[in-house]
Every structure is written in C-alpha cells, then in structure tokens.
Scaffold this motif. Structure first.
Motif, PDB file in Angstrom:
ATOM      1  N   MET A  90      13.267  -6.454 -15.495  1.00 11.81           N
ATOM      2  CA  MET A  90      14.028  -6.499 -13.873  1.00 11.81           C
ATOM      3  C   MET A  90      13.866  -5.262 -13.683  1.00 11.81           C
ATOM      4  O   MET A  90      13.340  -4.675 -12.722  1.00 11.81           O
ATOM      5  N   ALA A  91      13.595  -3.972 -14.748  1.00 17.17           N
ATOM      6  CA  ALA A  91      12.780  -2.224 -14.716  1.00 17.17           C
ATOM      7  C   ALA A  91      11.006  -2.985 -13.935  1.00 17.17           C
ATOM      8  O   ALA A  91      10.888  -1.884 -12.508  1.00 17.17           O
ATOM      9  N   SER A  92      10.020  -3.916 -14.138  1.00 18.71           N
ATOM     10  CA  SER A  92       9.031  -4.346 -13.875  1.00 18.71           C
ATOM     11  C   SER A  92       9.121  -4.840 -12.562  1.00 18.71           C
ATOM     12  O   SER A  92       8.378  -3.963 -11.698  1.00 18.71           O
ATOM     13  N   ARG A  93      10.032  -5.158 -11.978  1.00 16.25           N
ATOM     14  CA  ARG A  93      10.050  -6.174 -10.553  1.00 16.25           C
ATOM     15  C   ARG A  93      10.558  -4.752  -9.805  1.00 16.25           C
ATOM     16  O   ARG A  93      10.563  -4.450  -8.707  1.00 16.25           O
ATOM     17  N   MET A  94      11.526  -3.590 -10.115  1.00 16.85           N
ATOM     18  CA  MET A  94      11.794  -2.451  -9.672  1.00 16.85           C
ATOM     19  C   MET A  94      10.921  -1.563  -9.032  1.00 16.85           C
ATOM     20  O   MET A  94      10.559  -1.483  -7.452  1.00 16.85           O
ATOM     21  N   ILE A  95       9.667  -1.610 -10.238  1.00 14.45           N
ATOM     22  CA  ILE A  95       8.864  -0.749 -10.468  1.00 14.45           C
ATOM     23  C   ILE A  95       7.901  -1.422  -8.581  1.00 14.45           C
ATOM     24  O   ILE A  95       7.310  -0.419  -7.811  1.00 14.45           O
ATOM     25  N   ALA A  96       8.173  -2.902  -8.730  1.00 12.80           N
ATOM     26  CA  ALA A  96       6.900  -3.525  -8.102  1.00 12.80           C
ATOM     27  C   ALA A  96       7.338  -2.910  -6.551  1.00 12.80           C
ATOM     28  O   ALA A  96       6.915  -2.967  -5.493  1.00 12.80           O
ATOM     29  N   LEU A  97       8.851  -3.108  -6.569  1.00 14.36           N
ATOM     30  CA  LEU A  97       9.013  -3.073  -4.919  1.00 14.36           C
ATOM     31  C   LEU A  97       9.346  -1.295  -4.382  1.00 14.36           C
ATOM     32  O   LEU A  97       8.116  -0.830  -3.020  1.00 14.36           O
ATOM     33  N   ALA A  98       9.115  -0.477  -5.866  1.00 14.98           N
ATOM     34  CA  ALA A  98       9.206   0.579  -4.878  1.00 14.98           C
ATOM     35  C   ALA A  98       7.681   0.814  -4.940  1.00 14.98           C
ATOM     36  O   ALA A  98       7.407   1.794  -3.753  1.00 14.98           O
ATOM     37  N   LEU A  99       6.541   0.464  -6.163  1.00 10.92           N
ATOM     38  CA  LEU A  99       5.397   0.707  -5.566  1.00 10.92           C
ATOM     39  C   LEU A  99       4.961   0.205  -3.812  1.00 10.92           C
ATOM     40  O   LEU A  99       3.643   0.920  -3.145  1.00 10.92           O
ATOM     41  N   GLY A 100       5.544  -1.150  -3.283  1.00 15.38           N
ATOM     42  CA  GLY A 100       4.797  -1.636  -2.091  1.00 15.38           C
ATOM     43  C   GLY A 100       5.648  -0.880  -1.347  1.00 15.38           C
ATOM     44  O   GLY A 100       4.914  -0.303  -0.266  1.00 15.38           O
ATOM     45  N   ILE A 101       6.732  -0.312  -1.116  1.00 17.88           N
ATOM     46  CA  ILE A 101       7.339   0.840  -0.246  1.00 17.88           C
ATOM     47  C   ILE A 101       6.353   1.830  -0.334  1.00 17.88           C
ATOM     48  O   ILE A 101       6.572   2.728   1.020  1.00 17.88           O
ATOM     49  N   ALA A 102       6.328   2.689  -1.501  1.00 18.24           N
ATOM     50  CA  ALA A 102       5.792   3.825  -1.513  1.00 18.24           C
ATOM     51  C   ALA A 102       3.644   3.870  -1.163  1.00 18.24           C
ATOM     52  O   ALA A 102       3.368   4.747   0.084  1.00 18.24           O
ATOM     53  N   CYS A 103       2.845   2.549  -1.118  1.00 11.04           N
ATOM     54  CA  CYS A 103       1.625   2.364  -0.688  1.00 11.04           C
ATOM     55  C   CYS A 103       1.741   2.710   0.962  1.00 11.04           C
ATOM     56  O   CYS A 103       0.672   3.312   0.625  1.00 11.04           O
ATOM     57  N   VAL A 104       2.978   2.298   1.146  1.00 11.10           N
ATOM     58  CA  VAL A 104       2.498   2.005   2.926  1.00 11.10           C
ATOM     59  C   VAL A 104       2.456   3.179   3.944  1.00 11.10           C
ATOM     60  O   VAL A 104       1.464   3.143   3.896  1.00 11.10           O
ATOM     61  N   ALA A 105       3.112   4.538   3.401  1.00 10.07           N
ATOM     62  CA  ALA A 105       3.627   6.724   3.643  1.00 10.07           C
ATOM     63  C   ALA A 105       1.519   6.653   3.432  1.00 10.07           C
ATOM     64  O   ALA A 105       1.933   6.900   4.530  1.00 10.07           O
ATOM     65  N   TRP A 106       0.913   5.622   2.706  1.00 10.97           N
ATOM     66  CA  TRP A 106      -0.071   6.360   2.738  1.00 10.97           C
ATOM     67  C   TRP A 106      -1.766   5.817   3.495  1.00 10.97           C
ATOM     68  O   TRP A 106      -3.119   5.640   3.899  1.00 10.97           O
ATOM     69  N   LEU A 107      -1.093   4.839   4.258  1.00 13.34           N
ATOM     70  CA  LEU A 107      -1.897   3.405   4.716  1.00 13.34           C
ATOM     71  C   LEU A 107      -2.559   4.444   6.020  1.00 13.34           C
ATOM     72  O   LEU A 107      -1.500   5.051   7.103  1.00 13.34           O
ATOM     73  N   PRO A 108      -4.215   4.147   6.587  1.00 18.01           N
ATOM     74  CA  PRO A 108      -4.286   4.639   7.924  1.00 18.01           C
ATOM     75  C   PRO A 108      -3.559   3.828   9.010  1.00 18.01           C
ATOM     76  O   PRO A 108      -3.807   4.179  10.167  1.00 18.01           O
ATOM     77  N   MET A 109      -3.091   2.893   8.719  1.00 18.90           N
ATOM     78  CA  MET A 109      -2.979   1.788   9.596  1.00 18.90           C
ATOM     79  C   MET A 109      -1.543   1.320   9.186  1.00 18.90           C
ATOM     80  O   MET A 109      -1.495   0.225   7.641  1.00 18.90           O
ATOM     81  N   LEU A 110      -0.175   0.457  10.064  1.00 18.32           N
ATOM     82  CA  LEU A 110       0.176  -0.143   8.877  1.00 18.32           C
ATOM     83  C   LEU A 110      -0.216  -1.968   9.095  1.00 18.32           C
ATOM     84  O   LEU A 110      -0.636  -1.760  10.199  1.00 18.32           O
ATOM     85  N   PRO A 111       0.546  -2.771   7.553  1.00 18.28           N
ATOM     86  CA  PRO A 111       0.010  -3.853   8.122  1.00 18.28           C
ATOM     87  C   PRO A 111       0.622  -4.964   8.698  1.00 18.28           C
ATOM     88  O   PRO A 111       1.718  -4.664   9.051  1.00 18.28           O
ATOM     89  N   SER A 112       0.087  -5.595   9.288  1.00 17.53           N
ATOM     90  CA  SER A 112       0.400  -6.240  10.108  1.00 17.53           C
ATOM     91  C   SER A 112       1.545  -7.377   9.178  1.00 17.53           C
ATOM     92  O   SER A 112       1.021  -7.884   8.208  1.00 17.53           O
ATOM     93  N   PRO A 113       3.206  -7.353   9.871  1.00 15.86           N
ATOM     94  CA  PRO A 113       4.048  -8.287   9.833  1.00 15.86           C
ATOM     95  C   PRO A 113       3.411  -9.828   9.221  1.00 15.86           C
ATOM     96  O   PRO A 113       4.084 -10.605   8.585  1.00 15.86           O
ATOM     97  N   PHE A 114       2.432 -10.138   9.980  1.00 20.10           N
ATOM     98  CA  PHE A 114       1.885 -12.237   9.847  1.00 20.10           C
ATOM     99  C   PHE A 114       1.272 -11.735   8.595  1.00 20.10           C
ATOM    100  O   PHE A 114       1.167 -12.653   7.673  1.00 20.10           O
TER     101      PHE A 114
END
Length: 776
Positions: free
Chosen positions: A1-25
């Motif tokens: 469970m903890a590893s899945r929460m970390i994976a979710l958190a990492l996914g959310i966190a990395c977006v803030a540092w991207l030069p452009m937003l990923p496409s929903p598709f």
C-alpha cells in the motif's frame, strides 16, 4: 500500500516541474498499455498505473492552474478588485513606506462594464501598497460591496482582516531567471498566488465579518498584549504564525544557528498542540465519575491542532503538519493500526492532493525528509540518547537539502538544536499555547504566562547573539553540482545505516568530490560573457581561463532587496568564483551601481574602477588596457577632461580575442556613439545594447558601423520605460543581428573565441515550467 501511495505522489509531484503539461490522451494511452501487463507483472503494472494516475491528476490540476493565472493580455492594465487582506502586512520604509500583503479577491471589474469571467478563479494576489503615493478613491467609486449594507470607513493603513476596494496593476507570477538564485515565481505558485502587483487607488470598506475577521481581531488582541515585551516578535510568530514583527537581525541569528524552522508553525508546534489535547483527554477519561467516552483524547488532539492551525492562518507548513496529525488521529478513531511509513506516505499524498504545486517549496522536501529521518532513527533507538542521535542525523540527513536549496549548512545547528528543541517543545510552545487559551478569557490571566515565556526567549536569544559572533565561521557555504549532491546523499545514507553495518567509516570517501578542484570552464584564448537578468538595470560577468571581471551590479530596489544579493552573488557562487580580478561600474546610476558596496564586502576584489565618483573606485579612462589569458581588454571612453557625466560618462569596454569581439557600452547615448564610431571595430560579435535599448541610443551610424551578430538587451519585463524601443530593435534586425532580451530569456550566456561566437544559452529555455511560459 505504501509503495502505491508513493507512486501516486511521485506522479503528482513530477508534473509541477515539467516544461509543458502532458497530453491527457498520452496519459490515457500509457495506462491502457499497462492494463494487459497486470497478470504477467502485477506489482510493476500496479505501481505504473498509480504513477500514471498521479500524472493525470497533476495534469488536470495544471490545466486548472493555467486558467487561474493572470492572462498576459491583462498585465499592466488598471483593474478594479474588491476583497480582503488575508495576511499581516509587511512594512518596508522603501519609497516613504510600503506595505506588502496577501489579498483574497471577491470581485473583478475592468473599465466600466467589462467583466472578466476568466479571472474569477484568480482569487489570490500578492500586492504592495504605498499610502503616501496612492490616491484615496472616494467611497462612492468603490465596487459594490459583497457585504450587504457594509458601511465605508476611513482606514488609512492596511491591516489583516480588512476589506478594501483597490485599483491595481498586475502581472503573472514571475521572477528573475539566474542560476543559483531564489525562484520567486516558483514560491508564488507554490503558495497559491495567481498574480502580483501594486495598488494605484484604494478605498477602505471595513472589517470582514467571517472567520478571517474573527482571527484578525484575536491576533490584533494578542499583538496589543505582547507589544511591551522585548521578544514580542518571536512570541507573536509562535502564537499566530505572524512573522512580520521579526527584524533582519533576528532572522540572521536564526539562519546562522539553524533554528529558522522554529519560527514557522509546522510539525513541532502542531504536534505539541495535538499532544496537549491528547493528554487532556486522557486525564478527563481517567475520571470515571464523568463517564467520558474513550474517543475524547483523539477528538481533543484533533481539535487543539485545528484551532492552532487556524490561528496560524493555515499557512503551507501548517497545512502539512495538520494533515499529518489528521492521518494519525483518524487512524486511532477508526481503531486501525497504521504503520509509521504508511502514515508518512499517506500524509505526503494528501498534501499533494490538496496542493500539487507543494513540491516547488523547499519546505515540502525539508519537512518530509526530516520526518522520514526521524522515523528511521526512532525505529532503531528508543533510549534517552534518542534526542542526541535525532539531532545528529537531522544535521547529516538534511545537509544535502540545505546545500541544494540554500547553498549553506550551519554546523551550529547540531549543538543549538540540542538545547532549542527541548526548550521549545517542553517549555516555550506549551507556555504560548496556555497563554493563548487564557488570552481568550482575559488578558490579565495570560500576562504572567507571557512574561515567563518572554524571559525564556530572552535567555535563548542572548545565547544566539553570543553564538552569532562566530556564526560565519561555522557556516559551510557551497553550491553543489549534481555529482557532489549525489555524493552527499550517499554519504548521509551510509552514515545513517545501523551500527552493525561493517566499515561505515569508508563513507568518508564519498566526500572526495567536494574536495576536488573544479576544472577551468573557459579555455585559453576564449572568454565567457554572462548577462544577468536583473530587471531594469545591468550586470554581467566576464570570465577568461584564470580571471573574472564584473561589469555593473544591477539595481537596488529597496534597502532590503538588491540584485547583488538576489542575482550576482548566487551566480558567482554557482560558478565557483570566490574572488574578482576587477570590478567595473560603468556610471553612477542606481540601476548600474546599485549595492556595489555589498559586493565589495562579500567577495575579494583586486581592482575597482568606475565611470563615476564612487567610494574606493579608481577613474575609468580611455586608453586603459590589459591582457588576460590571450584575451584583450580596452577602455574606449570616457576620455580624460571630456567633462562627460551621467549616461555619457559610462565606461565603455571592448573585449577581443581574434574575431570574437564584445562591446559593453553602458548607457552612452547618440552623442558619444558618434564620437566613438571612427575608433570602433567593425563586425562586433556581441553587443550589449546601449542604455537598455532606449531611443536616445543605438543611432543608425553606430549600428551600421558595428553590424553586431548578437545584441542583448538588459531591461525590465514590461517596464514603464518601454525598453527596448521597437524602432531600435527593428534597426538592429535591418542589419541582420540576432536579438535577446534578459526579461524574456533570463540570463544570457555567450561563449566567444578567436573565431567569433561559439555558443549562446538562454536560461529560461533550459529551465522552464509549464506555468511560466506565457508572455515569453
């Protein structure tokens, strides 16, 4: 469970540092690819799906953020807003007295009837207000108040909890773009601001009639009660999170002693409040005659923490701490066992769900790293020496983060926090909480408690003042590269391993990258020019293989903010430059000379020449020449006895290595340009546009003679001077020049050699985020 929460958190966190937003598709397509792999690789596919879900959530929040940020088309326009002040104004004596505060917007209006539905979401501003320069708008011209029947009052100075109607000029969150410098725009976005600006007209409406108004009244009452105490600023910071009463000397003491974290109401403070609530609940439930349910301790713990967090204004550190407390308390209420690491992961995930941009804040990394380090220590060490070990591992474990975010680590933090943490945890913070409870009943009841807390703080601050005399000697300042940072992290991880781990002392080998001497960044016969982003002003660094020159230091915007400390020194530290061979101040205007004395005090300077009468500077005169590493330097103007002063007295510097030529003309105007035309070389590789691209400079004869390959304009973003002038830019384009503006490109780095320009780098192109690309 903890590893899945970390994976979710990492996914959310990395977006803030991207030069452009990923496409929903793209996100959905990647998730669909992972679905068939669930049976063959169940664990990997589950973690990957969690990571992609986090990216999708972060991207959705990013699209919403883009809609809330101020539109570039509205920058510089007069906009009417009505709302309330949601922070205690910070006062600065700059320009006769300026207040800076956070403003929550309830209504927007541009012009007479031009509504802005796209701005409804942009509801948090960072404003500056100068009463002596701001006309007071008649009350009848204010926007219709959302408080029905609210009576307009005369409130000359802003205060927390007041409602105002302002005419403002705004711009998107923005910062100067230089390596190693503080990213103000990232801080603004991480704090939830959608625009910054200044007040042009103001009308006071009254005090807000909601919870913010209630908090403002109580904080004001506390401030009055504490006004006569010697440590009133520290007490108010601990009581209500209001740090505007702390002066620069106090902040310097906290910085060199590593105790700044005590002034932010965060995990330590909220945890103590929750602990007091829990202890009170246990005492009450132990009284069997009262028949109190057993759920009272966690309920009181959560209530005490919530009240203290509300009083602290629910700042970002307070929110993180309160969420951590909620995770633990709710688990107890549900009679569910939750492991330490599960609670840590859950708290981090919840923080990111509420604020996906939190990772832009240094406090996010520092707070969760500190808790993780403590959890690791507590699991292995339960004896009385745990406090000693905790402080040691915190200093060691947080050192890489301190160097990464602040380029410094205080070695005093270890011994000082050994005293400070128990002192604040066991005495000062509980006394402050008790005084707050008594203050709600009667100020006279709280007075003895405030007096005792003030006495303890006086003793603590006296100790810090004594240690402050030697603070710089224990302050390790360094700008680590990636290899050095990884080496520090590895060293900390090995040293934090259990004692039974063999040969831990070999971790000292990891520190060798910090001791190695940096390679010379510039080969012989070449030179590097860095034009810094300093707004409406100028500062640049010229570097050869063994020598460094600084030409101008940028403006000083106020007594507490100048570009020497905000840009020039960080770039020098990041470039590992510890001394200057020469400092040239082109002339005495404040946007060029700025806080030059601060630079002279901070770093050794072998030689200082100036095109003005500045303390410590020798006259800059035509004919001065020198050679560094096969690169020639020559002063072309002003001439002795010419009588030029001001802009036309600027020190004009020509740098040459073969066909690679750079001309730094300061603020000279067309009069001096005509006088220099005959002596200037043709086909300049790099030209720093005279006078920031003003119409009074860059005459056609000057441009046609030089025919520069690259022209750099150092000017402020959408500054009211309008530099660079469009006709000047077109004039350079007519002669085939490439143009760069520091306001849009950030710091511009140009490498030149005998064959001309070898490389050009724009800092904003290398380090950009999706939320700050508009208008560039």
């Amino acid at each position: 469970m903890a590893s899945r929460m970390i994976a979710l958190a990492l996914g959310i966190a990395c977006v803030a540092w991207l030069p452009m937003l990923p496409s929903p598709f793209a996100v959905i397509g990647s998730a669909m690819i992972m679905l068939p792999l669930r049976r063959r690789f169940p664990r990997i596919s589950a973690l990957s799906l969690c990571f992609l879900i986090g990216i999708g959530y972060g991207a959705l929040q990013g699209y919403w953020l883009q809609q809330r940020l101020l539109s570039p088309q509205l920058e510089g326009l007069d906009i009417d807003v009505e709302g309330r002040i949601v922070s205690s104004p910070d006062f600065s004596p700059h320009r006769g007295g300026t207040y800076r505060f956070d403003f929550k917007v309830d209504a927007w209006l541009v012009g007479e009837d031009a509504q802005l539905p796209g701005l409804i979401g942009a509801n948090k501003l960072r404003l500056s207000y100068t009463p002596t320069q701001t006309p007071v708008r008649p009350p009848e011209q204010a926007l219709q108040s959302s408080l029905q029947g609210a009576e307009l009052q005369s409130l000359p100075l802003p205060a927390y909890g007041q409602r105002w109607a302002f005419t403002v000029r705004l711009k998107r969150p923005r910062s100067f773009a230089n390596p190693g410098a503080f990213d103000y725009a990232a801080w603004l976005v991480g704090q939830g601001f959608h625009a910054t600006g200044y007040v042009r007209q103001a009308s006071a409406i009254g005090r807000a009639r909601d919870l913010s108004g209630l908090r403002a009244g109580f904080v004001g009452q506390i401030g009055e009660s504490l006004s006569h105490y010697s440590q009133s600023g520290v007490l108010l910071a601990l009581a209500a999170g209001e740090r505007s009463g702390l002066n620069d000397q106090q902040w310097e003491l906290f910085r060199v002693s590593g105790t700044s974290h005590l002034m932010a109401i965060s995990g330590l403070h909220i945890g103590i409040a929750a602990g007091i609530g829990w202890l009170l609940g246990r005492v009450l439930t132990s009284l069997q005659a009262l028949h109190i349910p057993l759920v009272l301790p966690p309920v009181l713990a959560l209530s005490f923490a919530a009240l203290y967090a509300w009083l602290a204004g629910f700042s970002i550190p307070t929110q993180r701490a309160f969420i951590m407390v909620c995770v633990v308390v709710i688990a107890v209420l549900l009679s569910r066992h939750i492991g330490r690491w599960q609670g840590w992961c859950c708290a981090m995930l919840l923080v990111l769900l509420f604020n996906p941009m939190a990772t832009l804040q240094a406090g996010f990394c520092l707070s969760f790293a500190a808790v993780a380090i403590l959890l690791a220590v507590i699991e292995r060490e339960q004896r009385w020496r745990s406090l000693l070990r905790a402080q040691w591992v915190l200093l060691l474990g947080l050192a890489p983060f301190g160097l990464m975010f602040f380029q410094q680590v205080s070695l005093l933090a270890f011994p000082v926090n050994l005293l400070a943490v128990p002192l604040f945890s066991l005495l000062i913070v509980p006394l402050v909480l008790l005084a707050l409870a008594l203050e709600a009943l009667s100020g006279e009841l709280a007075a003895p408690i405030w007096t005792l807390a003030n006495a303890l703080l006086e003793g603590f601050m006296s100790l810090l003042q004594w240690l402050g005399r030697y603070g710089d000697a224990f302050l390790f300042q360094h700008y680590p590269g990636l290899v050095e940072l990884l080496a520090l992290v590895l060293f900390a991880l090995i040293m934090l391993l259990p004692k039974a781990f063999p040969a831990r002392y070999l971790a000292i080998v990891c520190l060798l990258p910090l001791l190695t001497k940096a390679d010379y960044p510039v080969p012989k016969g070449e030179f590097l020019v860095r034009v810094l982003d300093v707004g409406q002003g100028l500062s640049l660094i010229v570097q050869t293989r063994h020598h460094t020159l600084v030409y101008d230091v940028g403006p000083r915007y106020s007594e507490s903010f100048n570009m020497v400390e905000a840009a020039l020194l960080p770039v020098l530290r990041q470039s590992k430059i510890k001394a200057l061979d020469r400092l040239i101040i082109s002339h005495g205007d404040s946007d060029h000379a700025g806080a030059y004395r601060r630079l002279l005090d901070e770093i050794p300077v072998a030689d200082f020449i100036a095109g003005a009468d500045l303390t410590g500077g020798k006259p800059c005169l035509a004919g001065q020449k020198w050679h560094w590493d096969d690169v020639e330097f020559a002063i072309l103007s002003p001439h002795a006895g010419a009588g030029s002063s001001g802009n036309n007295g600027s020190c004009v510097l020509l740098i040459q290595s073969g066909e690679g030529r750079a001309l730094l003309p300061g603020d000279i105007e067309s009069q001096v340009e005509r006088a220099l035309v005959e002596t200037l070389p043709e086909n300049i590789s790099l030209l720093l546009a005279p006078h920031h691209g003003s119409k009074t400079s860059s005459s056609r004869a000057f441009v046609s003679k030089l025919q520069p390959e690259l022209v750099v304009f150092s000017a402020g973003y959408k500054h009211h001077y309008g530099h660079p002038a469009p006709e000047v830019m077109n004039r350079y384009r007519d002669y085939g020049a490439s143009l760069a503006e520091t306001s849009r490109s950030g710091m511009v780095t140009v490498r030149l050699g005998p064959e001309g320009i070898k490389n050009v780098e724009h800092f904003r192109e290398q380090y950009r985020f999706y939320w700050n690309t508009a208008g560039e």
